[in-house]
Design a protein around this motif. Structure first.
Motif, mmCIF file in Angstrom:
data_model
loop_
_atom_site.group_PDB
_atom_site.id
_atom_site.type_symbol
_atom_site.label_atom_id
_atom_site.label_comp_id
_atom_site.label_asym_id
_atom_site.label_seq_id
_atom_site.Cartn_x
_atom_site.Cartn_y
_atom_site.Cartn_z
ATOM 1 N N GLY A 302 0.758 -1.253 0.000
ATOM 2 C CA GLY A 302 0.000 0.000 0.000
ATOM 3 C C GLY A 302 0.779 1.287 0.000
ATOM 4 O O GLY A 302 0.315 2.295 -0.499
ATOM 5 N N ALA A 303 1.977 1.309 0.599
ATOM 6 C CA ALA A 303 2.701 2.579 0.730
ATOM 7 C C ALA A 303 3.339 3.032 -0.577
ATOM 8 O O ALA A 303 3.825 4.148 -0.673
ATOM 9 C CB ALA A 303 3.771 2.432 1.810
ATOM 10 N N LEU A 304 3.348 2.151 -1.604
ATOM 11 C CA LEU A 304 3.986 2.525 -2.876
ATOM 12 C C LEU A 304 3.048 3.421 -3.678
ATOM 13 O O LEU A 304 2.020 2.986 -4.178
ATOM 14 C CB LEU A 304 4.337 1.269 -3.690
ATOM 15 N N ALA A 305 3.433 4.685 -3.781
ATOM 16 C CA ALA A 305 2.555 5.660 -4.431
ATOM 17 C C ALA A 305 2.960 5.939 -5.872
ATOM 18 O O ALA A 305 2.161 6.409 -6.662
ATOM 19 C CB ALA A 305 2.575 6.959 -3.634
ATOM 20 N N HIS A 306 4.221 5.655 -6.207
ATOM 21 C CA HIS A 306 4.691 5.938 -7.562
ATOM 22 C C HIS A 306 5.595 4.796 -8.007
ATOM 23 O O HIS A 306 6.718 4.671 -7.530
ATOM 24 C CB HIS A 306 5.455 7.270 -7.588
ATOM 25 N N VAL A 307 5.086 3.954 -8.903
ATOM 26 C CA VAL A 307 5.811 2.741 -9.304
ATOM 27 C C VAL A 307 6.200 2.802 -10.780
ATOM 28 O O VAL A 307 5.366 3.065 -11.646
ATOM 29 C CB VAL A 307 4.953 1.476 -9.053
ATOM 30 N N THR A 308 7.474 2.582 -11.069
ATOM 31 C CA THR A 308 7.975 2.510 -12.454
ATOM 32 C C THR A 308 8.650 1.153 -12.624
ATOM 33 O O THR A 308 9.530 0.811 -11.829
ATOM 34 C CB THR A 308 8.976 3.646 -12.734
ATOM 35 N N VAL A 309 8.231 0.401 -13.639
ATOM 36 C CA VAL A 309 8.798 -0.938 -13.871
ATOM 37 C C VAL A 309 9.368 -1.007 -15.294
ATOM 38 O O VAL A 309 8.732 -0.585 -16.250
ATOM 39 C CB VAL A 309 7.751 -2.060 -13.681
ATOM 40 N N GLU A 310 10.579 -1.529 -15.393
ATOM 41 C CA GLU A 310 11.250 -1.686 -16.686
ATOM 42 C C GLU A 310 11.552 -3.195 -16.855
ATOM 43 O O GLU A 310 12.110 -3.802 -15.936
ATOM 44 C CB GLU A 310 12.559 -0.902 -16.607
ATOM 45 N N VAL A 311 11.157 -3.771 -17.983
ATOM 46 C CA VAL A 311 11.360 -5.234 -18.175
ATOM 47 C C VAL A 311 12.254 -5.491 -19.374
ATOM 48 O O VAL A 311 12.027 -4.966 -20.471
ATOM 49 C CB VAL A 311 10.001 -5.936 -18.397
ATOM 50 N N GLU A 312 13.307 -6.297 -19.160
ATOM 51 C CA GLU A 312 14.224 -6.686 -20.239
ATOM 52 C C GLU A 312 14.079 -8.188 -20.477
ATOM 53 O O GLU A 312 13.971 -8.954 -19.515
ATOM 54 C CB GLU A 312 15.672 -6.393 -19.834
ATOM 55 N N ALA A 313 14.070 -8.602 -21.764
ATOM 56 C CA ALA A 313 14.014 -10.024 -22.095
ATOM 57 C C ALA A 313 15.440 -10.590 -22.051
ATOM 58 O O ALA A 313 16.364 -9.990 -22.595
ATOM 59 C CB ALA A 313 13.415 -10.218 -23.465
ATOM 60 N N CYS A 314 15.586 -11.735 -21.401
ATOM 61 C CA CYS A 314 16.900 -12.370 -21.281
ATOM 62 C C CYS A 314 16.952 -13.517 -22.280
ATOM 63 O O CYS A 314 16.161 -14.454 -22.197
ATOM 64 C CB CYS A 314 17.080 -12.861 -19.853
ATOM 65 N N HIS A 315 17.851 -13.462 -23.264
ATOM 66 C CA HIS A 315 17.903 -14.503 -24.284
ATOM 67 C C HIS A 315 18.975 -15.521 -23.944
ATOM 68 O O HIS A 315 20.104 -15.138 -23.673
ATOM 69 C CB HIS A 315 18.211 -13.882 -25.661
#
Length: 315
Positions: A302-315
């Protein structure tokens, strides 16, 4: 793309504390009380030729100034809460106010310490009944202010999925702490402590004729206030410098995301306001999903007010 559809993907950056408005009102009330007392002491002291009254009035003015910093920080944070120039909102303005107040508090401690040493070296004749009377009046006003600014039991406004997380919240009350209110509280508490010590010191000096005790009590008071100032500088400074606020929370975020072979390669967690955190996470995985899927997993925290997620594909 139409503006209406775009708005669905945008969000606000208002990260003020849950009690912001109430704390702001309380701070202004205490300023009114302190200023009235300060004026009464300075005018009264000048009329009755009492140096003790004038000195206490001037001492109160420094605390009134520090309280004004807190009140203006609340007001500024509220007025600019939606100002796009502030990358992560104005939640930290209170911490900046608290840090400034703590510096003022440290200067007050130095001043009291200096005066005490000066008194010890060359004692000054004291008009005891009058000085004790002044300290008693000051104490009453300070105790009323302390009561007004006390921190009330915290009620969390968390995400429904965050129930069953009480131990976590209990451990980390500090992250919900409004440092601005805390700074104002410490100022009135320091003033109250100074009054108590002055009453004790003056009474002993008067009864036993130990003039030096007043200066010794002053030194103890200065040391106590300096210690409070240091604590405040540390806690507000940590927020201003984006020091990791909670290693346990960072661990929970990592655990939540590291499923199905995903690995967290970069994690930044910081406090953007009382009870609000920002987090930036970079993930690497063989089976990448959309960032929204990972954000959904974190929705329970609940305390997370601003979330940024970056996803990289691992080959």
């Amino acid at each position: 793309m139409h503006t209406e559809t775009l708005e669905r993907w945008q969000h606000e950056h208002v990260f003020l504390g849950a009690q912001h408005a109430r704390n702001e009102r309380k701070t202004w009330a205490v300023i009114a009380l302190t200023t009235a007392m300060m004026i009464a002491e300075i005018v009264g002291g000048t009329l009755f030729g009492s140096l003790a009254l004038v000195a206490d009035g001037l001492h109160m003015s420094t605390h009134a100034g520090a309280l004004l910093i807190a009140a203006l920080a609340y007001s500024f944070a509220r007025h600019h809460a939606r100002d796009p120039r502030f990358a992560f909102g104005t939640g930290k303005v209170g911490d900046l106010g608290a840090f400034t107040s703590a510096v003022v508090l440290a200067m007050i401690a130095l001043l009291i310490g200096y005066e005490a040493v000066e008194r010890l070296i060359s004692p000054v004749p004291i008009a005891f009944p009058e000085a004790i009377g002044v300290a008693c009046i000051g104490l009453v006003v300070n105790l009323a202010s302390v009561w007004l600014l006390r921190e009330e039991p915290h009620h969390h406004h968390h995400h429904p999925a965050d129930s069953g997380d009480d131990d976590h919240d209990h451990d980390h009350h500090d992250h919900h702490r409004d440092h601005n209110l805390r700074a104002a509280y410490v100022h009135v508490l320091a003033d109250a402590a100074t009054s108590v010590m002055a009453i004790a010191g003056l009474s002993v000096a008067w009864l036993l004729g130990w003039i030096w005790i007043d200066a010794v009590v002053g030194m103890i008071g200065a040391a106590v206030i300096a210690n409070w100032s240091y604590g405040l500088l540390r806690s507000a400074g940590r927020v201003l410098l984006d020091i990791l606020p909670d290693p346990k929370l960072a661990g929970r975020i990592r655990e939540t995301l590291e499923q199905d072979g995903a690995r967290v390669t970069d994690l930044h967690l910081w406090r953007v306001g009382p009870g609000h955190f920002g987090v930036i996470v970079a993930l690497v995985t063989h089976t990448p999903e959309a960032p929204a899927a990972y954000k959904a997993r974190l929705a329970g925290i609940g305390a997370l007010a601003h979330v940024t997620v970056e996803v990289e594909a691992c080959h």
